[in-house]
Scaffold this motif. Structure first.
Motif, PDB file in Angstrom:
ATOM      1  N   GLY A 152     -59.193  -3.091 -20.596  1.00 37.49           N
ATOM      2  CA  GLY A 152     -59.905  -1.873 -20.228  1.00 37.49           C
ATOM      3  C   GLY A 152     -59.915  -1.585 -18.745  1.00 37.49           C
ATOM      4  N   ASP A 153     -61.104  -1.224 -18.229  1.00 41.25           N
ATOM      5  CA  ASP A 153     -61.199  -0.788 -16.838  1.00 41.25           C
ATOM      6  C   ASP A 153     -61.178  -1.936 -15.834  1.00 41.25           C
ATOM      7  N   LEU A 154     -60.996  -3.176 -16.333  1.00 40.25           N
ATOM      8  CA  LEU A 154     -60.797  -4.288 -15.391  1.00 40.25           C
ATOM      9  C   LEU A 154     -59.402  -4.228 -14.769  1.00 40.25           C
ATOM     10  N   VAL A 155     -58.484  -3.499 -15.410  1.00 38.78           N
ATOM     11  CA  VAL A 155     -57.108  -3.402 -14.904  1.00 38.78           C
ATOM     12  C   VAL A 155     -57.053  -2.355 -13.793  1.00 38.78           C
ATOM     13  N   ASP A 156     -56.724  -2.808 -12.606  1.00 39.40           N
ATOM     14  CA  ASP A 156     -56.600  -1.907 -11.465  1.00 39.40           C
ATOM     15  C   ASP A 156     -55.280  -1.150 -11.502  1.00 39.40           C
TER      16      ASP A 156
END
Length: 225
Positions: A78-82
């Protein structure tokens, strides 16, 4: 940012060819998908990685193979991936184009006798070839890490041999030590953790025979010619 806090590596989940190696004879290696179990393995690994990241962002580098992309997708970070970067140098060792199972089995026996690092498949690569492209990748990583807006962590979604060779290059392991190591299992994780200016490997690779990281060919058992 000078260096990530963690460099996390994961091998893809179980692929269809892990169950049926005849698939290599009719499907390009890079298009072989995960099995249902492989996706479940990747999902479980994603939970482990989220715990490791502890809310921090991660920059992802993924092999262009379908099974690697499907592993990343199933991990659901999810939004942990930069940012996600396709990185061909993280691909599987090239064995052949369409593989003849009988011929590959013969070559595997030859590789076991000759050594996994130096043996070159007739239409593919040796382990040392993969080592060279991993070395090139490291130069790119260091340039990325020098950017001030780089994420705090790095994730490599790749293949078993590539993981071992990345660590061999990073920690300056000898060829003899590399030869003693087993591949990680499907969706297994290995993490390099920064401790000050240096890194340590959080979990070692299993060994099928005893060897030390500094052993050389001089320490290998004698051969009878």
């Amino acid at each position: 940012m000078s260096a990530p806090g963690k460099i996390i590596m994961i091998r893809h989940g179980q692929s269809a060819a892990n169950l049926d190696q005849t698939l290599y004879n009719r499907i390009p290696d890079y298009r072989i998908p995960l099995t249902g179990l492989g996706k479940a393995q990747a999902a479980a690994a994603g939970e482990q990685i989220r715990r490791q990241l502890n809310g921090q962002k991660v920059c992802v580098y993924v092999s262009p193979y379908l099974r690697a992309y499907q592993t990343l997708e199933a991990m659901n970070l999810g939004d942990l991936v930069d940012r996600t970067i396709e990185e061909p140098r993280l691909r599987e060792q090239d064995w052949a184009n369409f593989q003849n199972p009988v011929e590959i089995a013969d070559q595997k026996e030859l590789r076991n006798a000759y050594g996994h690092f130096f043996y070159r498949f007739r239409e593919g690569e040796s382990g040392s070839d993969v080592y060279d492209r991993v070395s090139s990748l490291m130069e790119t990583l260091h340039r990325h890490w020098s950017k001030p807006d780089y994420a705090p962590n790095t994730l490599l979604v790749t293949h078993g041999l590539t993981m071992r060779l990345f660590c061999m290059r990073w920690f300056h392991w000898s060829v003899e030590y590399f030869e003693s190591l087993n591949n990680p299992g499907n969706a297994e994780i290995r993490t390099l953790v920064r401790d000050g200016a240096r890194y340590y490997l959080e979990k070692n690779f299993a060994q099928w025979t005893q060897a030390n990281p500094t052993d050389t060919v001089l320490d290998a058992p004698d051969h009878i010619w």
